[in-house]
Design an enzyme around this catalytic site. Structure first.
Site, PDB file in Angstrom:
ATOM      1  NE  ARG A  20      47.092 -21.798  56.912  1.00 45.69           N
ATOM      2  CZ  ARG A  20      48.308 -21.130  57.390  1.00 45.69           C
ATOM      3  NH1 ARG A  20      48.118 -20.290  58.420  1.00 45.69           N
ATOM      4  NH2 ARG A  20      49.506 -21.412  57.087  1.00 45.69           N
ATOM      5  CE  LYS A  33      39.102  -7.327  47.433  1.00 43.23           C
ATOM      6  NZ  LYS A  33      40.414  -7.637  46.798  1.00 43.23           N
ATOM      7  CD1 TRP A  69      44.182 -24.204  47.907  1.00 45.50           C
ATOM      8  CD2 TRP A  69      46.255 -23.281  47.267  1.00 45.50           C
ATOM      9  NE1 TRP A  69      44.198 -23.276  46.951  1.00 45.50           N
ATOM     10  CE2 TRP A  69      45.329 -22.723  46.664  1.00 45.50           C
ATOM     11  CE3 TRP A  69      47.563 -22.999  47.282  1.00 45.50           C
ATOM     12  CZ2 TRP A  69      45.704 -21.725  45.839  1.00 45.50           C
ATOM     13  CZ3 TRP A  69      47.908 -22.003  46.305  1.00 45.50           C
ATOM     14  CH2 TRP A  69      46.943 -21.350  45.510  1.00 45.50           C
ATOM     15  CD  GLU A 113      41.735  -4.356  45.670  1.00 45.31           C
ATOM     16  OE1 GLU A 113      42.605  -5.026  45.007  1.00 45.31           O
ATOM     17  OE2 GLU A 113      40.710  -4.970  46.440  1.00 45.31           O
ATOM     18  CD  GLU A 168      40.002 -11.466  44.791  1.00 45.88           C
ATOM     19  OE1 GLU A 168      40.937 -11.965  45.017  1.00 45.88           O
ATOM     20  OE2 GLU A 168      40.291 -10.046  45.393  1.00 45.88           O
ATOM     21  CG  HIS A 222      47.101   3.351  23.837  1.00 48.04           C
ATOM     22  ND1 HIS A 222      47.598   4.015  22.530  1.00 48.04           N
ATOM     23  CD2 HIS A 222      47.051   4.413  24.785  1.00 48.04           C
ATOM     24  CE1 HIS A 222      47.861   5.068  22.880  1.00 48.04           C
ATOM     25  NE2 HIS A 222      47.369   5.798  24.126  1.00 48.04           N
ATOM     26  CB  CYS A 242      49.104 -26.664  53.545  1.00 45.56           C
ATOM     27  SG  CYS A 242      49.406 -26.912  51.883  1.00 45.56           S
ATOM     28  CG  ASN A 278      52.293 -24.766  54.149  1.00 42.40           C
ATOM     29  OD1 ASN A 278      52.159 -24.735  53.103  1.00 42.40           O
ATOM     30  ND2 ASN A 278      52.224 -23.739  55.060  1.00 42.40           N
ATOM     31  N   GLY A 279      54.171 -26.536  51.875  1.00 49.01           N
ATOM     32  CA  GLY A 279      55.323 -25.932  50.842  1.00 49.01           C
ATOM     33  C   GLY A 279      55.543 -26.724  49.556  1.00 49.01           C
ATOM     34  CE  LYS A 334      42.777 -12.855  53.993  1.00 49.85           C
ATOM     35  NZ  LYS A 334      42.084 -11.837  53.326  1.00 49.85           N
TER      36      LYS A 334
HETATM   37  C1  BG6 Z   1      46.005 -13.649  47.997  1.00 50.47           C
HETATM   38  C2  BG6 Z   1      44.622 -13.323  48.750  1.00 50.47           C
HETATM   39  O1  BG6 Z   1      46.012 -14.982  48.039  1.00 50.47           O
HETATM   40  O2  BG6 Z   1      47.118 -13.121  48.560  1.00 50.47           O
HETATM   41  C3  BG6 Z   1      44.653 -11.695  48.211  1.00 50.47           C
HETATM   42  O3  BG6 Z   1      43.483 -14.017  48.231  1.00 50.47           O
HETATM   43  C4  BG6 Z   1      45.759 -10.953  48.790  1.00 50.47           C
HETATM   44  O4  BG6 Z   1      43.367 -11.368  49.318  1.00 50.47           O
HETATM   45  C5  BG6 Z   1      46.888 -11.688  48.516  1.00 50.47           C
HETATM   46  O5  BG6 Z   1      45.572  -9.725  48.687  1.00 50.47           O
HETATM   47  C6  BG6 Z   1      48.110 -11.006  49.189  1.00 50.47           C
HETATM   48  O6  BG6 Z   1      48.013 -11.684  50.410  1.00 50.47           O
HETATM   49  P1  BG6 Z   1      48.781 -10.848  51.789  1.00 50.47           P
HETATM   50  O7  BG6 Z   1      48.302 -11.548  52.991  1.00 50.47           O
HETATM   51  O8  BG6 Z   1      50.205 -10.902  51.539  1.00 50.47           O
HETATM   52  O9  BG6 Z   1      48.206  -9.419  51.788  1.00 50.47           O
END
Ligand code: BG6
Length: 589
Positions: free
Chosen positions: A28, A471, A71, A467, A474, A490, A2, A97-98, A584
């Site tokens: 965010r 990528k 959020w 990774e 997502e 396996h 949030c 927020n939380g 984010k």
């Molecule tokens: C996710 C993000 O919410 O949090 C990712 O979408 C990120 O991009 C992950 O890798 C960890 O976030 P941070 O800010 O701790 O690197």
């Protein structure tokens, strides 16, 4: 996570300014928003589901307002569940927020006392708790908030508005809040970014703080004793770097393209912090790398790099799992968190657990003055500039570069580490050419309608495979999975059907022969083989070339997956900067 912004000061068109401030917090991730403005002793509220986009709010000039981007955690994405939440009489408003982990018993007791709820959220209980606490505090909003936040369990940041006294009060438990003082009034936000234009000096609230913003100014208290504290404001320091799109169509494209510069800046600016981190690892007995999401794969890459380059065992744990491992931590342990935002709640909790065990705390963090940056004993600032795409690209590469250079510093070869990172930066620059990107776009065209995609890698390329899959999944929503090349037999190989795209990381290192035989197995079951590495091979149906940069391979191997995911997303009509359901930084559990 949030977004929060609040203001008390000169009367002005503050409603639209609150909305502008919320726009700076859009990165965010959110699914609804709301603005509350004090109007003639009442609280005017405008709230909507969806994005702020071209929205505007229409309020008369006012001396007090706040806003929130939500959020959803408790309660669906609805108008009623959007913040702010009011008390029964409409005198008080709250944004939050939380998560209030004990909201059910609190809500039940409030309902029994006759309070009327209009939402399904946990946040709304705060407004009604305040309503009950205010008379007992003789109408003092700050004192009432002190009583209320003491009853909340969980990680939270709360701002309350009392329109009658024209006052805001705020407190936090781990979730971030920063207070700003400017020549037209006081402001407060969940991120310093939103205070631009409102404040030139700021104070980052600590968990024991409670702050009042009123027409008389800013007053800081110890939240429990309510004794006044001196507020040590400091100049607002924002991440350097252009926050606009520039000539790019999306932040993801911009931030992928910034990676060579980010690496060169690190080599130039981070030497001292890297040497300190290497010394801390050397002096520790048991070092741990923890991260979430993309950051976790940077951390796992680090474990391989410390082994290969410095013959040093550095443990790796996913951030959300770390607290279940804390039992063997000692005051000789070193826990290094990797986090772009420095606000990811699983990381903050991991570090609090480590601190409780007496461990030393370190961080690789991109946002200066973030919660993580302020709580650790030593840090390396990634200096990657604002990363506004929800997906992490340049911050990931920066973390891996820092770990590579730290491993070399530990091994006594710091200059070699810098040379390898600079070689990777030059390699990335070549890969960003139109011709190379066109090759990736062609592969994206071939795979973008697929439902499944697999990525395999060995050794240093195994965390890269994880990774790469993250990528791609997502941003394009293709179900992509990464595997250690040796794991195919396996179980994984049961999933490969004719035409299934399989990305194979085939660097020119000791893993090449084995990973190519794994590729043969996939090909013999009909897999469409996408080779990524310095050399082509007959087993590949298509080859995306990468420069041969030795142990710095993870620095150049992320871009093919970033670019592939990006173009597949565009072909599927997705917004690469704001993928569905993602934020984010996840500041709530
Ligand atoms: C996710 C993000 O919410 O949090 C990712 O979408 C990120 O991009 C992950 O890798 C960890 O976030 P941070 O800010 O701790 O690197």
């Amino acid at each position: 996570m949030c977004g929060i912004f609040g203001y008390v000061g000169e009367e002005r068109e503050i409603g639209s300014e609150v909305l502008e401030a919320l726009r700076t917090l859009e990165y965010r991730g959110y699914d609804s928003w709301g603005v509350a403005v004090g109007v003639d002793g009442r609280i005017g509220v405008e709230k909507r589901t969806g994005k702020i986009a071209g929205a505007h709010v229409d309020f008369p000039p006012s001396p007090i307002a706040f806003g929130h981007t939500r959020w959803a955690t408790h309660g669906g994405v609805t108008h009623a569940n959007a913040h702010p939440h009011l008390d029964c009489d409409g005198r008080l408003a709250v944004i939050h927020n939380g998560i209030v982990e004990n909201f059910r018993p609190l809500r039940d007791s409030l309902l029994a006392r006759g309070h009327r709820f209009v939402s399904e959220t946990d946040s709304e209980v705060i407004a009604h708790l305040l309503e009950d606490a205010l008379p007992q505090a003789d109408g003092d909003l700050a004192a009432a908030l002190s009583a209320v936040v003491g009853r909340l369990e969980g990680l939270n940041a709360v701002i309350a508005m009392d329109v009658r006294s024209g006052t805001l009060a705020a407190a936090k438990n781990v979730s971030p809040l920063v207070v700003g003082e400017g020549n037209r009034g006081a402001s407060i936000a969940s991120d310093g970014l939103a205070l631009q234009g409102h404040a030139d000096r700021v104070l980052y609230l600590e968990d024991h703080h409670l702050v009042r913003l009123s027409p008389d100014g800013i007053t800081l208290y110890d939240r429990r004793s309510m004794s006044e504290l001196s507020a040590d404001f400091a100049p607002l320091v924002l991440q350097s770097g252009e926050t606009g799109l520039g000539a790019f169509p999306h932040f993801m494209a911009k931030e992928m393209a910034e990676q060579p510069d980010v690496l060169e800046r690190l080599v130039r600016d981070a030497t001292g912090q890297i040497e300190d981190l290497a010394a801390a690892i050397r002096d520790s007995y048991g070092a741990f790398l923890v991260g979430c999401g993309t950051a976790s794969y940077a951390a796992l890459t680090g474990a391989y790099l410390f082994s290969r380059i410095a013959a040093r065992h550095v443990n790796f744990t996913v951030g959300s799992e770390f607290k279940y491992h804390e039992h063997f931590l000692t005051d000789s342990s070193l826990v290094i968190a990797l986090s772009q935002s420095g606000e990811t709640v699983d990381i903050i909790e991991a570090m609090l657990a480590a601190r409780r065990r007496g461990a030393r705390l370190g961080a690789l963090v991109n946002v200066p003055r973030s919660t993580l940056d302020r709580m650790v004993d030593l840090r390396v600032h990634l200096g990657a500039g604002p990363e506004q795409c929800v997906l992490s690209t340049k911050a990931y590469t920066a973390k891996v570069a820092v770990l590579l250079m730290t491993a070399h510093a530990l091994a006594g070869s710091p200059e070699k580490g810098k040379e390898e990172v600079l070689a990777a930066a030059a390699g990335l620059q070549e890969m960003l050419s139109d011709a190379w990107v066109a090759q990736v776009r062609e592969v994206a065209r071939r795979i973008h309608r697929e439902e499944h995609l697999f990525v395999i890698g060995r050794g240093l390329a195994f965390p890269t495979a994880l990774e790469a899959a993250l990528k791609i999944k997502e941003v394009s929503y293709i179900h992509a999975e990464g595997f250690a090349g040796g794991e195919l037999k396996h179980g994984v190989i049961a999933l490969v059907a004719p035409g299934t795209p399989c990305v194979v990381y085939a660097p020119s290192d000791e893993t090449r022969a084995d990973i190519l035989s794994g590729a043969m197995e996939l090909k013999s079951r009909g897999g469409y083989m996408i080779g990524v590495g310095p050399e082509p091979d007959p087993v590949f149906d298509v080859h995306l070339p990468t420069p041969d940069v030795g142990d710095a391979a993870p620095l150049v191997n992320a871009l093919p997956a970033q670019m592939l995911g990006y173009h597949a997303a565009l072909l599927r009509g997705n917004d690469p900067d704001k993928p569905r359901n993602l934020a984010k930084s996840v500041t709530v559990k």
